[in-house]
Design a protein around this motif. Structure first.
Motif, PDB file in Angstrom:
ATOM      1  N   LYS A   1      36.192 -20.773  11.680  1.00 52.10           N
ATOM      2  CA  LYS A   1      35.374 -21.962  11.399  1.00 52.10           C
ATOM      3  C   LYS A   1      34.029 -21.883  12.111  1.00 52.10           C
ATOM      4  O   LYS A   1      33.023 -22.397  11.614  1.00 52.10           O
ATOM      5  CB  LYS A   1      36.109 -23.237  11.798  1.00 52.10           C
ATOM      6  CG  LYS A   1      36.207 -23.491  13.295  1.00 52.10           C
ATOM      7  CD  LYS A   1      36.754 -24.878  13.573  1.00 52.10           C
ATOM      8  CE  LYS A   1      36.746 -25.167  15.077  1.00 52.10           C
ATOM      9  NZ  LYS A   1      37.212 -26.533  15.373  1.00 52.10           N
TER      10      LYS A   1
ATOM     11  N   ARG B   1      31.404 -22.095   9.185  1.00 55.33           N
ATOM     12  CA  ARG B   1      31.079 -23.519   9.105  1.00 55.33           C
ATOM     13  C   ARG B   1      29.921 -23.908  10.015  1.00 55.33           C
ATOM     14  O   ARG B   1      29.667 -25.082  10.238  1.00 55.33           O
ATOM     15  CB  ARG B   1      32.305 -24.362   9.464  1.00 55.33           C
ATOM     16  CG  ARG B   1      33.370 -24.396   8.365  1.00 55.33           C
ATOM     17  CD  ARG B   1      34.515 -25.299   8.740  1.00 55.33           C
ATOM     18  NE  ARG B   1      34.073 -26.664   9.014  1.00 55.33           N
ATOM     19  CZ  ARG B   1      34.831 -27.609   9.567  1.00 55.33           C
ATOM     20  NH1 ARG B   1      36.064 -27.321   9.924  1.00 55.33           N
ATOM     21  NH2 ARG B   1      34.355 -28.813   9.786  1.00 55.33           N
TER      22      ARG B   1
ATOM     23  N   THR C   1      40.128 -23.697   9.706  1.00 56.09           N
ATOM     24  CA  THR C   1      39.378 -24.296   8.605  1.00 56.09           C
ATOM     25  C   THR C   1      40.095 -24.000   7.297  1.00 56.09           C
ATOM     26  O   THR C   1      40.910 -23.074   7.217  1.00 56.09           O
ATOM     27  CB  THR C   1      37.942 -23.723   8.545  1.00 56.09           C
ATOM     28  OG1 THR C   1      37.283 -24.205   7.373  1.00 56.09           O
ATOM     29  CG2 THR C   1      37.951 -22.208   8.513  1.00 56.09           C
TER      30      THR C   1
ATOM     31  N   ASP D   1      35.712 -30.546   4.697  1.00 55.97           N
ATOM     32  CA  ASP D   1      36.201 -29.376   3.955  1.00 55.97           C
ATOM     33  C   ASP D   1      37.640 -29.578   3.504  1.00 55.97           C
ATOM     34  O   ASP D   1      38.003 -29.275   2.362  1.00 55.97           O
ATOM     35  CB  ASP D   1      36.107 -28.112   4.819  1.00 55.97           C
ATOM     36  CG  ASP D   1      34.676 -27.622   4.965  1.00 55.97           C
ATOM     37  OD1 ASP D   1      33.802 -28.124   4.244  1.00 55.97           O
ATOM     38  OD2 ASP D   1      34.444 -26.736   5.811  1.00 55.97           O
TER      39      ASP D   1
END
Length: 604
Positions: A58, A62, A102, A411
Motif C-alpha cells: 500500500k 497508494r 490494500t 479502495d
C-alpha cells in the motif's frame, strides 16, 4: 576618492565569506533534501519486518503519485500470489502479489534466470522478493508502477491441486467452510480492513469526546435483557464425566441402598428401644451400649448415603431434585454475557461518560442471516444525560464512522461496490452528511398503517408487510427498513416505545405506557442502535423488575446505583457486525466477523 588597500582587502574577505555562506546554505539544502528522501524511503518499510526489509504494497501503489517517485528504487516486497501468468515461451512470469495491506495488487515481473518460475506461479504461494520499481508500460491500466524482480529471497510453495482457494470468484457460503484460509480472498480481506477501520474510528470517537474505555466481564450472573437465551458457564459437568469414567451406579441403585439403610436404622432403633426396656426391668444395662454403637454407626452410614443420593450422574442436587449450584465454581449460576451495559453503568455512575466494546453471546437457536451466537457490542453510557443527549451522541457516532471509512478505506469500498453493493459508497456518503429523521413510535406506527391502507406499501415493495403491525408490537425489520429507505430515505430515530416490549432499565415516561427508548434505523439493515434513558428512580426500577418476572435479589447491586446518589443517565448499544453489514452491503452477518459462531458451528 581612491579605495585604500585595507578597505579593498576587507571587501574581498567579505565577498569570500558570502560565497562560503552561500555554499554552506546550498549544502544544507541538499542535505535536507537527502534526509527527506531517505526518510521517505524508510517510511515505506514495514517497521516490524526489518528482518527482510519488506515494504508494504500500500505504501508503494497508494502513495500520492501512485509510486512514481519511487521509480528506479530497489525495494523488497512480500505477500501471496493472486495470479501468475507465463509469457515469452515461459521465460517471464507476471505475478499479481498482495500482502493484505490494500485491496490493490502490485504486478511483479520475474525472469526465469532469477528463479524457477514453476515454483512461483501458483495462487496462494508466499514470496519475499527484491526488485526495482519501474513505470508501467503505456498500455497498462490501473497502476502507475510495477516491480521487476532482481532476486527471490523466500518462497512458501502452494500445491495448486490441493489449495481450496481458486482464482475465480467463490461464494461466501463456500468460504465459510474453509474459514482458516478465507482471509486470503479479496472480499474477506476488504471486509477485514473495513472492520478494523470502524473499530479504530469507534475508539477515536469516544476518546475524543472524553469517554473512558471500560472492560466489562464476559462471565456474569445477571441477564441484562431478561431474554433467558444465555450460554451457561459451569464446572459441574466434569463431575459427571468423572462419575461416568468411574462407572458410577445408577440413581435407582442408590435409592435402593438408601431405602435399605433407612430400614436398617429403623430396625436398629427398635433394637435399642428393646435393650433399654430390658435393662430397666433387669437392672442390667450391658446390652444397651452395643445396640447404641450399632445404631450410631448405621446413622452415619445413612447420612453418607443421603448425601450420595443427592449426587445424580456425578452432579449434586438439592433435596427438591434441582442442581445444587453452591457446588459450582462461582457458587451460583453463571453465564456468558449478552451485554456489558449493566456493569458499565456502575462506572458511569462514578467516573462519568464511559463505553465498553467487547464480545457478547446469545444462545438463540437461530440460523438466519442476521444472527450470531457470538458478536461484538459497543455500549456507551452517558452520565448526566437524557434521551435527547443519547440520540445526538448516537447520530454523531454513526456519522463519524461513515466519514472515517470514506476517508481511509475508499479502495476497499470501491471493491465492495463493484462486487456486492453498488450503493455502498453513496449510502455512506448520504448518512455521513444528512441529519437523521426523528419520529415517535406511536407516530411511526400510524404512518406505516396509513401507507398500508393507501396501498403505498404494496406499490413500493410489490407486496404487503409479512409481519403484523399494530400499536404495541415490536417493529419488524421490514417495518424499520421501510421507514428508513422508503419514507424518510435516510437514517431514522424512532423513540418512546411501549414499555411492554422494552427492558426494565428504560425510564418510564409520564404517560405510564411508554419508555424513553430509542432505536436508530438505517437503510439496508434496519435497527442499527438501540438505547434509552435509564430508569434512575429506585421504586420505579424495582416495580419494572417485578413486572418482567425477574428476581430483585439478582439486581441488588444495580439498585444501589439508584439508592446511593442516583442521577439522570442514558446509553445505547450497537451491534458491531450490523455496522459492518450496513457499510458493506454484505448480506450474511457470518461473513463480516472473522470467526463466526452459530448453531452447530464453532470452527477454529
Amino acid at each position: 576618492m581612491e579605495t585604500s588597500s585595507s578597505e579593498l582587502q576587507a571587501t574581498l574577505e567579505l565577498q569570500a565569506m558570502k560565497n562560503q555562506l552561500e555554499s554552506i546554505q546550498a549544502g544544507i539544502v541538499a542535505k535536507e533534501e537527502e534526509v527527506s528522501r531517505l526518510r521517505a524511503e524508510q517510511s515505506i518499510v514495514a517497521p516490524y519486518s526489518k528482518c527482510c526489509g519488506r515494504s508494504l504494497i500500500k505504501n508503494i501503489i497508494r502513495s500520492e503519485d501512485g509510486g512514481i517517485s519511487l521509480v528506479g528504487k530497489t525495494l523488497i516486497v512480500g505477500g501471496w500470489v493472486k495470479t501468475g501468468r507465463m509469457a515469452e515461451k515461459n521465460t517471464i512470469l507476471f505475478l499479481e502479489l498482495n500482502d493484505g495491506s490494500t485491496s490493490k495488487n502490485i504486478q511483479v515481473l520475474v525472469r526465469s534466470e532469477i528463479y524457477n518460475l514453476d515454483d512461483l506461479k501458483h495462487t496462494g504461494t508466499s514470496i519475499i522478493m527484491e526488485g526495482q520499481i519501474v513505470s508501467s508500460p503505456p498500455q497498462a491500466t490501473g497502476q502507475a508502477v510495477e516491480m521487476h524482480a532482481t532476486s527471490v529471497k523466500s518462497v512458501g510453495k502452494c500445491d495448486a491441486k490441493l489449495y481450496p482457494i481458486a482464482k475465480k470468484k467463490m461464494t461466501l457460503e463456500y468460504l465459510r467452510s474453509v474459514s482458516h484460509l478465507r482471509a486470503r480472498t479479496n472480499t474477506i480481506a476488504a471486509v477485514t480492513r473495513i472492520r478494523n477501520a470502524v473499530s479504530f474510528a469507534t475508539h477515536a470517537f469516544f476518546q475524543q469526546n472524553d469517554f473512558l474505555y471500560i472492560h466489562t466481564p464476559i462471565i456474569t450472573c445477571s441477564d441484562c435483557e431478561g431474554a433467558g437465551e444465555m450460554f451457561q458457564v459451569t464446572t459441574l459437568l466434569s463431575g459427571a464425566d468423572k462419575a461416568a469414567d468411574a462407572g458410577a451406579g445408577s440413581g435407582e441403585s442408590a435409592k435402593e441402598a438408601l431405602a435399605a439403610m433407612q430400614t436398617k436404622v429403623s430396625e436398629l432403633g427398635s433394637a435399642v428401644k428393646v435393650a433399654k426396656e430390658a435393662a430397666k426391668e433387669s437392672g442390667d444395662s450391658a446390652g444397651v451400649a452395643p445396640a447404641l454403637a450399632l445404631l450410631t454407626a448405621a446413622k452415619k452410614d445413612l447420612e453418607k448415603l443421603q448425601k450420595d443420593a443427592l449426587v445424580v450422574g456425578g452432579i449434586k442436587r438439592t433435596p427438591e431434585g434441582k442442581i445444587d449450584y453452591t457446588e459450582d465454581f462461582f457458587g451460583k449460576k453463571a453465564f456468558m454475557t449478552v451485554s456489558g451495559q449493566l456493569q458499565v453503568e456502575t462506572f458511569a455512575c462514578g467516573v462519568g461518560n464511559v463505553y465498553t466494546f467487547g464480545p457478547t453471546f446469545r444462545a438463540e437457536n437461530s440460523h438466519t442471516s442476521r444472527h450470531l451466537a457470538e458478536f461484538w457490542m459497543i455500549e456507551p453510557e452517558l452520565a448526566f444525560a437524557d434521551l435527547e443527549d443519547d440520540m445526538r451522541c448516537a447520530e454523531d457516532y454513526v456519522q463519524f464512522c461513515c466519514k472515517y471509512l470514506l476517508a481511509n478505506c475508499y479502495d476497499d469500498l470501491e471493491f465492495i461496490s463493484k462486487m456486492y453493493d453498488k450503493e455502498a459508497i453513496p449510502r455512506l456518503q448520504a448518512v455521513a452528511s444528512t441529519p437523521f429523521a426523528r419520529i415517535t413510535y406511536t407516530a411511526a406506527v400510524e404512518l406505516l398503517l396509513e401507507h398500508l391502507a393507501s396501498g403505498a406499501v404494496k406499490q413500493e415493495l410489490g407486496q404487503e408487510f409479512e409481519n403484523p403491525l399494530h400499536w404495541g408490537c415490536d417493529l419488524a425489520s421490514e417495518h424499520e427498513r421501510y421507514l428508513a429507505e422508503r419514507v424518510f430515505k435516510r437514517p431514522t430515530i424512532v423513540y418512546n416505545y411501549p414499555k411492554e416490549i422494552k427492558a426494565f432499565y428504560m425510564r418510564l415516561n409520564d404517560d405510564n405506557k411508554t419508555v424513553a427508548a430509542m432505536d436508530v434505523l438505517v437503510p439496508k439493515v434496519g435497527e442499527l442502535i438501540g438505547g434509552s434513558q435509564r430508569e434512575e428512580r429506585l421504586e420505579v426500577c424495582e416495580q419494572r423488575i417485578a413486572e418482567m418476572g425477574l428476581f430483585i435479589e439478582d439486581y441488588s447491586w444495580y439498585m444501589d446505583l439508584r439508592r446511593f446518589g442516583s442521577m439522570t443517565h442514558s446509553g445505547f448499544g450497537l451491534g458491531f457486525e450490523r455496522m459492518i453489514l450496513f457499510a458493506t452491503g454484505i448480506e450474511n452477518i457470518r461473513d463480516v466477523i472473522p470467526f463466526p459462531r452459530w448453531p452447530n458451528n464453532a470452527d477454529l
